[in-house]
Design a protein around this motif. Structure first.
Motif, short mmCIF file in Angstrom:
data_model
loop_
_atom_site.label_atom_id
_atom_site.label_comp_id
_atom_site.label_asym_id
_atom_site.label_seq_id
_atom_site.Cartn_x
_atom_site.Cartn_y
_atom_site.Cartn_z
N LYS A 8 91.70 -59.31 -7.73
CA LYS A 8 91.67 -60.11 -6.50
C LYS A 8 91.31 -59.22 -5.31
CE LYS A 8 95.33 -63.30 -8.05
NZ LYS A 8 96.68 -63.82 -7.73
N ASN A 9 90.36 -59.70 -4.51
CA ASN A 9 90.03 -59.07 -3.23
C ASN A 9 89.71 -57.58 -3.38
OD1 ASN A 9 89.67 -59.26 -0.40
ND2 ASN A 9 91.70 -58.36 -0.07
N SER A 14 85.96 -61.35 -5.36
CA SER A 14 86.93 -62.17 -4.63
C SER A 14 88.11 -62.51 -5.52
CB SER A 14 86.26 -63.45 -4.12
OG SER A 14 87.22 -64.27 -3.50
N HIS A 15 87.82 -63.08 -6.68
CA HIS A 15 88.90 -63.46 -7.61
C HIS A 15 88.32 -63.59 -9.00
CE1 HIS A 15 92.61 -66.20 -8.51
NE2 HIS A 15 92.46 -65.22 -9.37
N ASP A 57 88.98 -58.10 1.93
CA ASP A 57 89.51 -58.90 3.04
C ASP A 57 90.68 -58.14 3.64
OD1 ASP A 57 90.51 -60.69 4.82
OD2 ASP A 57 90.80 -62.32 3.39
N ARG A 515 79.04 -63.07 2.94
CA ARG A 515 79.31 -61.94 2.05
C ARG A 515 78.64 -62.17 0.70
NH1 ARG A 515 85.40 -61.62 -0.20
NH2 ARG A 515 84.29 -60.07 -1.47
N THR A 517 79.14 -61.72 -3.37
CA THR A 517 80.29 -61.73 -4.27
C THR A 517 79.85 -61.46 -5.70
OG1 THR A 517 81.34 -63.40 -2.86
CG2 THR A 517 82.28 -63.07 -5.05
#
Length: 556
Positions: A8-9, A14-15, A57, A515, A517
Protein backbone atom coordinates in the motif's frame (compact mmCIF):
# COMPACT_ATOMS: atom_id res chain seq x y z
CA UNK A 1 5.45 -20.42 0.89
CA UNK A 2 4.55 -16.78 0.22
CA UNK A 3 0.76 -16.99 0.07
CA UNK A 4 -0.26 -13.35 0.02
CA UNK A 5 1.53 -10.04 -0.56
CA UNK A 6 -0.05 -6.67 0.20
CA UNK A 7 1.57 -3.36 -0.79
CA UNK A 8 0.00 0.00 0.00
CA UNK A 9 1.16 3.50 -0.90
CA UNK A 10 4.65 2.45 -1.92
CA UNK A 11 6.35 4.38 -4.78
CA UNK A 12 4.10 3.97 -7.86
CA UNK A 13 2.00 1.27 -6.21
CA UNK A 14 -1.23 2.55 -4.72
CA UNK A 15 -2.71 -0.73 -3.50
CA UNK A 16 -1.84 -4.31 -4.43
CA UNK A 17 -3.11 -7.58 -3.00
CA UNK A 18 -1.56 -10.61 -4.67
CA UNK A 19 -2.06 -14.30 -3.88
CA UNK A 20 0.49 -16.89 -4.96
CA UNK A 21 0.49 -20.65 -5.21
CA UNK A 22 3.00 -23.46 -5.24
CA UNK A 23 5.50 -24.10 -7.99
CA UNK A 24 6.91 -21.60 -10.47
CA UNK A 25 5.20 -18.23 -10.87
CA UNK A 26 6.43 -15.83 -13.57
CA UNK A 27 6.11 -12.05 -13.61
CA UNK A 28 6.39 -10.22 -16.90
CA UNK A 29 6.00 -6.68 -18.14
CA UNK A 30 7.70 -3.98 -20.11
CA UNK A 31 10.93 -2.43 -18.90
CA UNK A 32 10.09 0.32 -16.41
CA UNK A 33 6.64 -1.07 -15.65
CA UNK A 34 7.50 -1.37 -11.97
CA UNK A 35 8.87 -4.86 -11.40
CA UNK A 36 11.82 -3.39 -9.51
CA UNK A 37 9.36 -1.50 -7.30
CA UNK A 38 7.85 -4.80 -6.20
CA UNK A 39 11.29 -6.12 -5.34
CA UNK A 40 12.03 -2.91 -3.44
CA UNK A 41 8.87 -3.41 -1.42
CA UNK A 42 9.82 -7.01 -0.66
CA UNK A 43 13.31 -5.93 0.36
CA UNK A 44 11.69 -3.73 3.01
CA UNK A 45 10.56 -6.96 4.65
CA UNK A 46 14.19 -8.07 4.75
CA UNK A 47 15.12 -5.13 6.95
CA UNK A 48 16.70 -2.74 4.44
CA UNK A 49 16.80 0.92 5.38
CA UNK A 50 13.53 2.76 4.91
CA UNK A 51 13.45 5.45 2.22
CA UNK A 52 10.83 8.14 2.79
CA UNK A 53 10.82 8.86 -0.94
CA UNK A 54 9.00 5.55 -1.37
CA UNK A 55 5.99 6.93 0.53
CA UNK A 56 3.79 7.92 -2.39
CA UNK A 57 1.11 9.79 -0.44
CA UNK A 58 2.63 11.92 2.30
CA UNK A 59 -0.63 11.92 4.22
CA UNK A 60 -0.53 8.17 4.81
CA UNK A 61 2.09 5.54 5.51
CA UNK A 62 3.55 2.88 3.24
CA UNK A 63 2.73 -0.68 4.23
CA UNK A 64 4.23 -3.94 2.96
CA UNK A 65 2.84 -7.17 4.38
CA UNK A 66 3.52 -10.80 3.48
CA UNK A 67 1.74 -13.91 4.71
CA UNK A 68 3.75 -17.15 4.67
CA UNK A 69 2.23 -20.59 5.18
CA UNK A 70 3.67 -24.09 5.55
CA UNK A 71 6.70 -22.54 7.25
CA UNK A 72 9.56 -24.88 8.18
CA UNK A 73 8.84 -26.16 11.76
CA UNK A 74 12.53 -25.71 12.60
CA UNK A 75 11.88 -21.95 12.66
CA UNK A 76 9.89 -22.40 15.86
CA UNK A 77 13.14 -22.23 17.80
CA UNK A 78 13.71 -18.74 16.40
CA UNK A 79 10.25 -17.69 17.59
CA UNK A 80 10.81 -19.14 21.07
CA UNK A 81 14.20 -17.44 21.44
CA UNK A 82 12.72 -14.07 20.50
CA UNK A 83 9.50 -14.49 22.52
CA UNK A 84 7.29 -14.48 19.41
CA UNK A 85 3.98 -16.25 18.93
CA UNK A 86 4.04 -19.36 16.75
CA UNK A 87 0.84 -19.73 14.72
CA UNK A 88 1.05 -23.31 13.46
CA UNK A 89 3.36 -22.54 10.58
CA UNK A 90 1.77 -19.27 9.48
CA UNK A 91 3.94 -16.17 9.68
CA UNK A 92 2.84 -12.61 8.94
CA UNK A 93 5.58 -10.02 8.57
CA UNK A 94 4.80 -6.33 8.05
CA UNK A 95 6.77 -3.14 7.60
CA UNK A 96 5.34 0.37 7.89
CA UNK A 97 7.11 3.56 6.82
CA UNK A 98 5.79 7.05 7.57
CA UNK A 99 6.62 10.26 5.71
CA UNK A 100 8.79 11.48 8.59
CA UNK A 101 11.03 8.45 8.16
CA UNK A 102 9.77 6.47 11.12
CA UNK A 103 9.80 2.74 10.41
CA UNK A 104 8.01 -0.02 12.29
CA UNK A 105 8.28 -3.78 11.84
CA UNK A 106 5.95 -6.55 12.99
CA UNK A 107 6.03 -10.35 13.15
CA UNK A 108 2.61 -11.90 13.74
CA UNK A 109 1.41 -8.43 14.80
CA UNK A 110 4.11 -8.13 17.46
CA UNK A 111 6.47 -5.12 17.13
CA UNK A 112 10.07 -6.20 16.54
CA UNK A 113 13.39 -4.61 15.68
CA UNK A 114 14.96 -4.91 12.25
CA UNK A 115 17.68 -7.07 13.78
CA UNK A 116 14.97 -9.67 14.44
CA UNK A 117 12.96 -9.10 11.25
CA UNK A 118 15.97 -9.43 8.91
CA UNK A 119 17.24 -12.88 10.00
CA UNK A 120 13.70 -14.30 9.94
CA UNK A 121 12.76 -12.94 6.51
CA UNK A 122 16.02 -14.31 5.07
CA UNK A 123 14.77 -17.76 6.01
CA UNK A 124 11.39 -17.10 4.39
CA UNK A 125 12.27 -15.38 1.13
CA UNK A 126 15.40 -15.15 -1.01
CA UNK A 127 15.50 -12.35 -3.59
CA UNK A 128 18.08 -13.42 -6.12
CA UNK A 129 19.38 -10.44 -8.07
CA UNK A 130 22.73 -9.44 -9.53
CA UNK A 131 23.60 -8.03 -6.11
CA UNK A 132 22.77 -11.35 -4.44
CA UNK A 133 25.25 -13.12 -6.70
CA UNK A 134 28.02 -11.77 -4.49
CA UNK A 135 27.03 -14.30 -1.82
CA UNK A 136 28.58 -17.11 -3.83
CA UNK A 137 31.96 -15.46 -3.33
CA UNK A 138 31.67 -15.58 0.46
CA UNK A 139 33.98 -18.33 1.85
CA UNK A 140 31.49 -19.21 4.62
CA UNK A 141 28.72 -19.60 2.03
CA UNK A 142 30.91 -21.83 -0.11
CA UNK A 143 31.82 -24.00 2.89
CA UNK A 144 28.14 -24.28 3.87
CA UNK A 145 27.26 -25.43 0.33
CA UNK A 146 29.91 -28.16 0.49
CA UNK A 147 28.63 -29.26 3.91
CA UNK A 148 25.08 -29.51 2.53
CA UNK A 149 26.37 -31.58 -0.38
CA UNK A 150 28.36 -33.74 2.04
CA UNK A 151 25.32 -34.48 4.24
CA UNK A 152 27.69 -34.29 7.22
CA UNK A 153 25.47 -32.42 9.68
CA UNK A 154 25.89 -35.02 12.47
CA UNK A 155 29.66 -35.15 11.99
CA UNK A 156 29.85 -31.36 11.88
CA UNK A 157 27.75 -30.97 15.03
CA UNK A 158 29.90 -33.53 16.84
CA UNK A 159 33.05 -31.67 15.78
CA UNK A 160 31.62 -28.27 16.78
CA UNK A 161 30.77 -29.56 20.28
CA UNK A 162 34.27 -31.01 20.73
CA UNK A 163 35.83 -27.82 19.39
CA UNK A 164 33.86 -25.73 21.91
CA UNK A 165 35.06 -28.03 24.71
CA UNK A 166 38.63 -27.80 23.37
CA UNK A 167 38.50 -23.99 23.34
CA UNK A 168 37.03 -23.89 26.86
CA UNK A 169 39.88 -26.09 28.10
CA UNK A 170 42.42 -23.86 26.36
CA UNK A 171 40.88 -20.78 27.95
CA UNK A 172 40.98 -22.48 31.35
CA UNK A 173 44.68 -23.27 30.90
CA UNK A 174 45.44 -19.69 29.88
CA UNK A 175 43.55 -18.34 32.91
CA UNK A 176 45.38 -20.74 35.21
CA UNK A 177 48.73 -19.78 33.74
CA UNK A 178 47.95 -16.11 34.21
CA UNK A 179 46.77 -16.75 37.74
CA UNK A 180 49.90 -18.74 38.60
CA UNK A 181 52.13 -16.08 37.10
CA UNK A 182 50.44 -13.30 39.05
CA UNK A 183 50.47 -15.42 42.19
CA UNK A 184 54.16 -16.13 41.78
CA UNK A 185 54.84 -12.44 41.51
CA UNK A 186 53.12 -11.96 44.88
CA UNK A 187 54.10 -15.23 46.53
CA UNK A 188 57.43 -14.00 47.94
CA UNK A 189 55.74 -11.08 49.63
CA UNK A 190 52.98 -13.38 50.87
CA UNK A 191 55.52 -15.79 52.30
CA UNK A 192 57.25 -12.90 54.08
CA UNK A 193 53.89 -11.83 55.53
CA UNK A 194 53.15 -15.38 56.65
CA UNK A 195 56.57 -15.62 58.33
CA UNK A 196 55.88 -12.45 60.30
CA UNK A 197 52.45 -13.68 61.34
CA UNK A 198 53.82 -17.08 62.34
CA UNK A 199 56.31 -15.34 64.61
CA UNK A 200 53.52 -13.33 66.19
CA UNK A 201 51.29 -16.42 66.35
CA UNK A 202 48.10 -14.40 66.93
CA UNK A 203 45.15 -15.97 68.71
CA UNK A 204 41.65 -14.63 68.80
CA UNK A 205 40.86 -12.96 72.15
CA UNK A 206 44.48 -12.94 73.29
CA UNK A 207 44.99 -9.17 73.07
CA UNK A 208 41.92 -8.47 75.18
CA UNK A 209 43.18 -10.88 77.86
CA UNK A 210 46.64 -9.32 77.82
CA UNK A 211 45.22 -5.81 78.10
CA UNK A 212 43.30 -6.88 81.25
CA UNK A 213 46.38 -8.50 82.70
CA UNK A 214 48.45 -5.39 81.93
CA UNK A 215 45.89 -3.20 83.67
CA UNK A 216 46.19 -5.36 86.80
CA UNK A 217 49.95 -5.58 86.80
CA UNK A 218 50.46 -1.87 86.17
CA UNK A 219 48.54 -0.95 89.39
CA UNK A 220 49.05 -4.11 91.46
CA UNK A 221 49.81 -2.58 94.90
CA UNK A 222 46.82 -0.24 94.90
CA UNK A 223 44.45 -2.96 93.64
CA UNK A 224 45.68 -5.43 96.28
CA UNK A 225 45.26 -2.86 99.09
CA UNK A 226 41.74 -1.98 97.98
CA UNK A 227 40.68 -5.61 97.67
CA UNK A 228 42.24 -6.47 101.06
CA UNK A 229 40.55 -3.48 102.71
CA UNK A 230 37.18 -4.44 101.26
CA UNK A 231 37.64 -8.03 102.43
CA UNK A 232 38.53 -6.78 105.93
CA UNK A 233 35.37 -4.71 106.13
CA UNK A 234 33.32 -7.75 105.31
CA UNK A 235 35.09 -10.46 107.24
CA UNK A 236 37.80 -8.86 109.32
CA UNK A 237 38.51 -10.03 112.86
CA UNK A 238 37.48 -6.68 114.33
CA UNK A 239 33.74 -7.28 114.00
CA UNK A 240 33.54 -7.43 110.22
CA UNK A 241 30.19 -7.54 108.50
CA UNK A 242 30.17 -11.32 108.22
CA UNK A 243 30.81 -11.82 111.97
CA UNK A 244 28.31 -9.14 112.89
CA UNK A 245 25.57 -10.74 110.82
CA UNK A 246 26.51 -14.13 112.31
CA UNK A 247 26.05 -12.74 115.80
CA UNK A 248 22.72 -11.21 114.82
CA UNK A 249 21.53 -14.58 113.56
CA UNK A 250 22.58 -16.18 116.89
CA UNK A 251 20.63 -13.61 118.88
CA UNK A 252 17.49 -14.02 116.81
CA UNK A 253 17.67 -17.76 116.48
CA UNK A 254 16.12 -18.34 119.93
CA UNK A 255 13.15 -16.12 119.10
CA UNK A 256 10.07 -17.42 117.33
CA UNK A 257 9.94 -14.77 114.66
CA UNK A 258 6.64 -16.12 113.29
CA UNK A 259 4.91 -14.37 116.15
CA UNK A 260 5.86 -11.09 114.55
CA UNK A 261 5.59 -12.10 110.92
CA UNK A 262 2.33 -13.98 110.93
CA UNK A 263 1.52 -15.86 107.73
CA UNK A 264 4.05 -14.06 105.55
CA UNK A 265 4.34 -15.06 101.89
CA UNK A 266 7.78 -15.88 100.52
CA UNK A 267 10.95 -16.18 102.53
CA UNK A 268 11.00 -15.42 106.23
CA UNK A 269 13.22 -12.77 107.75
CA UNK A 270 15.60 -15.38 109.18
CA UNK A 271 15.89 -17.14 105.80
CA UNK A 272 16.77 -13.89 104.14
CA UNK A 273 19.34 -13.06 106.84
CA UNK A 274 21.03 -16.46 106.52
CA UNK A 275 21.22 -16.06 102.70
CA UNK A 276 22.85 -12.64 103.11
CA UNK A 277 25.33 -14.15 105.55
CA UNK A 278 26.27 -16.93 103.11
CA UNK A 279 26.56 -14.51 100.16
CA UNK A 280 28.77 -12.09 102.15
CA UNK A 281 31.06 -14.92 103.27
CA UNK A 282 31.44 -15.98 99.59
CA UNK A 283 32.15 -12.40 98.49
CA UNK A 284 34.66 -12.01 101.27
CA UNK A 285 36.50 -15.17 100.27
CA UNK A 286 36.56 -14.10 96.60
CA UNK A 287 38.01 -10.70 97.52
CA UNK A 288 40.69 -12.35 99.63
CA UNK A 289 41.52 -14.72 96.72
CA UNK A 290 41.75 -11.80 94.26
CA UNK A 291 43.96 -9.85 96.63
CA UNK A 292 46.16 -12.91 97.16
CA UNK A 293 46.53 -13.48 93.40
CA UNK A 294 47.98 -10.04 92.76
CA UNK A 295 51.75 -9.77 92.80
CA UNK A 296 53.93 -6.87 91.83
CA UNK A 297 55.86 -8.58 88.98
CA UNK A 298 57.83 -6.09 86.83
CA UNK A 299 58.99 -8.87 84.49
CA UNK A 300 55.43 -10.07 83.79
CA UNK A 301 54.35 -6.45 83.33
CA UNK A 302 57.13 -5.87 80.77
CA UNK A 303 56.22 -9.05 78.90
CA UNK A 304 52.53 -8.06 78.72
CA UNK A 305 53.46 -4.59 77.50
CA UNK A 306 55.74 -6.01 74.81
CA UNK A 307 53.07 -8.48 73.60
CA UNK A 308 50.45 -5.73 73.40
CA UNK A 309 52.66 -3.47 71.34
CA UNK A 310 53.47 -6.31 68.93
CA UNK A 311 49.77 -6.75 68.37
CA UNK A 312 49.25 -2.99 67.88
CA UNK A 313 52.09 -2.78 65.36
CA UNK A 314 50.83 -5.85 63.44
CA UNK A 315 47.30 -4.42 63.18
CA UNK A 316 48.74 -1.23 61.69
CA UNK A 317 51.27 -2.98 59.43
CA UNK A 318 48.83 -5.52 57.96
CA UNK A 319 45.99 -2.98 57.78
CA UNK A 320 43.38 -5.12 59.48
CA UNK A 321 40.49 -3.77 61.58
CA UNK A 322 41.47 -5.47 64.85
CA UNK A 323 43.83 -7.98 66.42
CA UNK A 324 41.46 -10.95 65.91
CA UNK A 325 41.64 -10.34 62.13
CA UNK A 326 45.37 -11.16 62.23
CA UNK A 327 44.56 -14.83 62.88
CA UNK A 328 42.13 -14.85 59.92
CA UNK A 329 44.72 -13.18 57.68
CA UNK A 330 47.29 -15.84 58.53
CA UNK A 331 44.88 -18.60 57.45
CA UNK A 332 43.98 -16.72 54.24
CA UNK A 333 47.64 -16.37 53.25
CA UNK A 334 48.24 -20.04 54.01
CA UNK A 335 45.32 -21.03 51.77
CA UNK A 336 46.46 -18.78 48.91
CA UNK A 337 49.98 -20.17 49.02
CA UNK A 338 48.54 -23.67 49.07
CA UNK A 339 46.43 -22.85 46.00
CA UNK A 340 49.54 -21.60 44.21
CA UNK A 341 51.38 -24.82 44.99
CA UNK A 342 48.36 -26.93 43.94
CA UNK A 343 47.87 -24.81 40.80
CA UNK A 344 51.36 -25.67 39.67
CA UNK A 345 50.37 -29.30 40.06
CA UNK A 346 47.03 -28.94 38.23
CA UNK A 347 48.47 -27.26 35.16
CA UNK A 348 50.42 -30.29 33.81
CA UNK A 349 47.29 -32.44 34.02
CA UNK A 350 45.21 -29.88 32.14
CA UNK A 351 47.92 -29.56 29.49
CA UNK A 352 47.96 -33.34 29.13
CA UNK A 353 44.17 -33.35 28.63
CA UNK A 354 44.56 -30.51 26.13
CA UNK A 355 46.95 -32.55 24.01
CA UNK A 356 44.65 -35.57 24.12
CA UNK A 357 41.60 -33.49 23.15
CA UNK A 358 43.58 -31.75 20.42
CA UNK A 359 44.57 -35.08 18.90
CA UNK A 360 40.97 -36.34 18.96
CA UNK A 361 39.73 -33.06 17.50
CA UNK A 362 42.24 -33.30 14.67
CA UNK A 363 41.03 -36.82 13.92
CA UNK A 364 37.43 -35.56 13.69
CA UNK A 365 38.55 -32.64 11.55
CA UNK A 366 40.18 -35.15 9.19
CA UNK A 367 36.93 -37.13 9.00
CA UNK A 368 35.06 -33.90 8.30
CA UNK A 369 37.56 -32.99 5.59
CA UNK A 370 37.18 -36.42 3.99
CA UNK A 371 33.41 -36.04 3.87
CA UNK A 372 33.80 -32.59 2.35
CA UNK A 373 36.13 -33.86 -0.33
CA UNK A 374 33.54 -36.46 -1.32
CA UNK A 375 30.82 -33.81 -1.25
CA UNK A 376 32.96 -31.41 -3.28
CA UNK A 377 33.55 -34.06 -5.94
CA UNK A 378 29.83 -34.75 -6.22
CA UNK A 379 29.02 -31.04 -6.25
CA UNK A 380 31.62 -30.39 -8.96
CA UNK A 381 30.15 -33.13 -11.14
CA UNK A 382 26.54 -31.98 -10.69
CA UNK A 383 27.28 -28.29 -11.18
CA UNK A 384 29.21 -28.87 -14.39
CA UNK A 385 26.43 -31.11 -15.70
CA UNK A 386 23.70 -28.65 -14.70
CA UNK A 387 25.32 -25.38 -15.78
CA UNK A 388 26.95 -26.34 -19.08
CA UNK A 389 23.63 -26.67 -20.96
CA UNK A 390 22.81 -23.06 -19.96
CA UNK A 391 25.17 -21.60 -22.53
CA UNK A 392 28.28 -22.41 -20.48
CA UNK A 393 29.47 -25.38 -22.57
CA UNK A 394 33.16 -24.74 -21.90
CA UNK A 395 32.76 -24.21 -18.17
CA UNK A 396 35.10 -26.10 -15.89
CA UNK A 397 34.11 -25.80 -12.24
CA UNK A 398 36.09 -27.21 -9.33
CA UNK A 399 36.39 -26.82 -5.58
CA UNK A 400 39.76 -25.97 -4.05
CA UNK A 401 40.19 -27.37 -0.53
CA UNK A 402 43.32 -26.46 1.39
CA UNK A 403 44.11 -27.43 4.98
CA UNK A 404 44.31 -24.70 7.57
CA UNK A 405 44.34 -24.39 11.33
CA UNK A 406 41.48 -25.78 13.36
CA UNK A 407 38.46 -23.49 13.62
CA UNK A 408 34.86 -23.89 14.74
CA UNK A 409 34.01 -25.06 11.19
CA UNK A 410 36.91 -27.48 10.78
CA UNK A 411 40.29 -27.13 9.11
CA UNK A 412 39.29 -26.57 5.48
CA UNK A 413 39.68 -23.46 3.36
CA UNK A 414 37.20 -23.83 0.52
CA UNK A 415 37.21 -21.77 -2.67
CA UNK A 416 35.12 -22.21 -5.79
CA UNK A 417 37.27 -22.15 -8.93
CA UNK A 418 35.98 -21.76 -12.45
CA UNK A 419 36.97 -21.30 -16.08
CA UNK A 420 34.38 -20.45 -18.74
CA UNK A 421 36.55 -20.60 -21.87
CA UNK A 422 38.88 -23.16 -23.40
CA UNK A 423 42.52 -22.88 -22.35
CA UNK A 424 41.52 -20.46 -19.58
CA UNK A 425 43.29 -20.94 -16.27
CA UNK A 426 40.68 -21.60 -13.55
CA UNK A 427 40.43 -18.85 -10.96
CA UNK A 428 38.13 -17.75 -8.14
CA UNK A 429 34.55 -17.29 -9.35
CA UNK A 430 34.57 -13.68 -8.15
CA UNK A 431 37.46 -12.81 -10.49
CA UNK A 432 36.58 -14.96 -13.49
CA UNK A 433 32.82 -14.88 -14.02
CA UNK A 434 30.74 -12.10 -15.54
CA UNK A 435 27.39 -11.12 -14.08
CA UNK A 436 25.45 -13.28 -16.52
CA UNK A 437 27.71 -16.27 -15.95
CA UNK A 438 27.38 -16.00 -12.19
CA UNK A 439 23.58 -15.73 -12.52
CA UNK A 440 23.42 -18.99 -14.46
CA UNK A 441 25.90 -20.56 -12.05
CA UNK A 442 23.74 -19.53 -9.11
CA UNK A 443 20.60 -20.87 -10.79
CA UNK A 444 22.33 -24.20 -11.30
CA UNK A 445 23.61 -24.19 -7.74
CA UNK A 446 20.19 -23.53 -6.26
CA UNK A 447 18.68 -26.19 -8.48
CA UNK A 448 21.12 -28.69 -7.00
CA UNK A 449 20.49 -27.53 -3.43
CA UNK A 450 16.71 -27.39 -3.77
CA UNK A 451 16.35 -31.12 -3.10
CA UNK A 452 18.90 -31.18 -0.28
CA UNK A 453 17.84 -28.39 2.07
CA UNK A 454 14.78 -26.36 3.02
CA UNK A 455 15.32 -23.33 0.83
CA UNK A 456 12.98 -20.36 1.29
CA UNK A 457 10.76 -18.94 -1.42
CA UNK A 458 13.15 -17.82 -4.19
CA UNK A 459 12.55 -14.83 -6.43
CA UNK A 460 14.81 -14.74 -9.49
CA UNK A 461 15.16 -11.19 -10.79
CA UNK A 462 15.91 -11.45 -14.52
CA UNK A 463 18.37 -14.28 -13.95
CA UNK A 464 17.94 -15.09 -17.66
CA UNK A 465 19.28 -11.74 -18.87
CA UNK A 466 21.57 -12.11 -21.86
CA UNK A 467 20.27 -15.50 -22.99
CA UNK A 468 17.57 -16.56 -25.45
CA UNK A 469 16.26 -19.47 -27.43
CA UNK A 470 17.28 -22.93 -26.26
CA UNK A 471 19.29 -21.66 -23.27
CA UNK A 472 16.36 -19.59 -22.01
CA UNK A 473 14.10 -22.60 -22.45
CA UNK A 474 16.46 -24.79 -20.38
CA UNK A 475 16.62 -22.15 -17.68
CA UNK A 476 12.82 -22.10 -17.60
CA UNK A 477 12.72 -25.87 -17.34
CA UNK A 478 15.23 -25.72 -14.49
CA UNK A 479 13.17 -23.19 -12.54
CA UNK A 480 10.01 -25.23 -13.16
CA UNK A 481 11.79 -28.33 -11.83
CA UNK A 482 12.77 -26.38 -8.73
CA UNK A 483 9.13 -25.37 -8.36
CA UNK A 484 8.21 -29.01 -7.80
CA UNK A 485 10.10 -28.92 -4.51
CA UNK A 486 9.66 -25.29 -3.44
CA UNK A 487 8.02 -21.99 -4.35
CA UNK A 488 9.84 -20.14 -7.14
CA UNK A 489 9.08 -16.77 -8.70
CA UNK A 490 10.83 -15.44 -11.78
CA UNK A 491 10.80 -11.91 -13.14
CA UNK A 492 11.63 -12.42 -16.77
CA UNK A 493 11.69 -10.94 -20.26
CA UNK A 494 12.07 -14.36 -21.89
CA UNK A 495 8.90 -15.91 -23.34
CA UNK A 496 10.37 -19.40 -22.92
CA UNK A 497 10.73 -18.81 -19.17
CA UNK A 498 7.37 -17.06 -18.80
CA UNK A 499 5.59 -20.02 -20.35
CA UNK A 500 7.01 -22.48 -17.83
CA UNK A 501 5.18 -20.93 -14.87
CA UNK A 502 2.11 -22.55 -13.36
CA UNK A 503 0.83 -18.98 -13.01
CA UNK A 504 1.79 -15.70 -14.63
CA UNK A 505 1.37 -12.11 -13.44
CA UNK A 506 1.69 -9.00 -15.56
CA UNK A 507 3.23 -5.80 -14.23
CA UNK A 508 2.08 -2.64 -16.01
CA UNK A 509 1.59 1.10 -15.50
CA UNK A 510 -1.35 3.42 -16.05
CA UNK A 511 -1.39 7.22 -16.17
CA UNK A 512 -4.00 9.11 -14.19
CA UNK A 513 -4.69 12.82 -14.00
CA UNK A 514 -2.08 13.47 -11.35
CA UNK A 515 0.08 10.33 -11.07
CA UNK A 516 1.36 7.19 -12.73
CA UNK A 517 0.42 3.95 -11.01
CA UNK A 518 1.93 0.46 -11.18
CA UNK A 519 -0.45 -2.51 -11.23
CA UNK A 520 0.04 -6.26 -11.05
CA UNK A 521 -2.61 -8.77 -12.01
CA UNK A 522 -2.81 -12.51 -12.71
CA UNK A 523 -3.33 -13.55 -16.35
CA UNK A 524 -5.82 -16.03 -17.67
CA UNK A 525 -4.71 -18.63 -20.20
CA UNK A 526 -5.81 -16.47 -23.13
CA UNK A 527 -4.10 -13.43 -21.66
CA UNK A 528 -0.93 -15.43 -21.10
CA UNK A 529 -0.88 -16.52 -24.74
CA UNK A 530 -1.18 -12.92 -25.93
CA UNK A 531 1.40 -11.69 -23.37
CA UNK A 532 3.94 -14.35 -24.37
CA UNK A 533 3.29 -13.65 -28.05
CA UNK A 534 3.92 -9.94 -27.52
CA UNK A 535 7.16 -10.77 -25.72
CA UNK A 536 8.28 -12.55 -28.90
CA UNK A 537 7.00 -10.18 -31.60
CA UNK A 538 6.38 -6.83 -29.91
CA UNK A 539 3.19 -4.77 -30.05
CA UNK A 540 2.12 -6.21 -33.44
CA UNK A 541 1.10 -9.71 -32.42
CA UNK A 542 0.82 -12.07 -35.37
CA UNK A 543 -1.14 -15.29 -35.63
CA UNK A 544 2.09 -17.25 -35.87
CA UNK A 545 3.33 -15.60 -32.67
CA UNK A 546 0.08 -16.52 -30.95
CA UNK A 547 0.42 -20.11 -32.13
CA UNK A 548 4.02 -20.29 -30.97
CA UNK A 549 3.03 -18.82 -27.60
CA UNK A 550 0.32 -21.46 -27.23
CA UNK A 551 2.81 -24.19 -28.06
CA UNK A 552 5.23 -22.82 -25.47
CA UNK A 553 2.49 -22.62 -22.87
CA UNK A 554 1.38 -26.19 -23.50
CA UNK A 555 4.98 -27.36 -23.38
CA UNK A 556 4.85 -29.06 -26.76
Amino acid sequence: MLEKLTIKNYALISHLELEFGHGLTTLTGETGAGKSIMLGALSMLQGVRADTRAVADGDSKSVVEAIFTDVDPELRGFFDRNDLEWNDGEVIIRREISQNGRSRAFINDRPVTLTILGPLSEQLIDIHSQHANAHINDPSTQLHIIDVMSANSNLLQDYEEDFASFINLRSRIHRLRDSIEKARENSEFMRFQLEQLEKLNPKKGELLAIEKKFEILSDADDLRDRLSSAASLLGGYDRGAVDSIGEAIGMLDSIDMSVFEGDVEGKTLMERLREIHIELKDINESLEDYAGSINSDPIALAKASERMHKYYEAVKRFRVPDADALADLREQIKNKLQEIDMGDGELPELERQYKIQGKKLKEKADLLSASRRRGAEEFTRLLNETARPLGLKNMEFSVSMLPGKLTAQGQDKVEFMCAFNKNQTPGPVAKIASGGEISRLMLSLKRILAGRMNLPTIIFDEVDTGVSGEVADKMGVMMADMGREMQVMAITHQPQVAAKGLAQFKVYKTDGDDRTTTHVRPLSREERIREIASMMSGSQVSESALHTAEVLLDGE
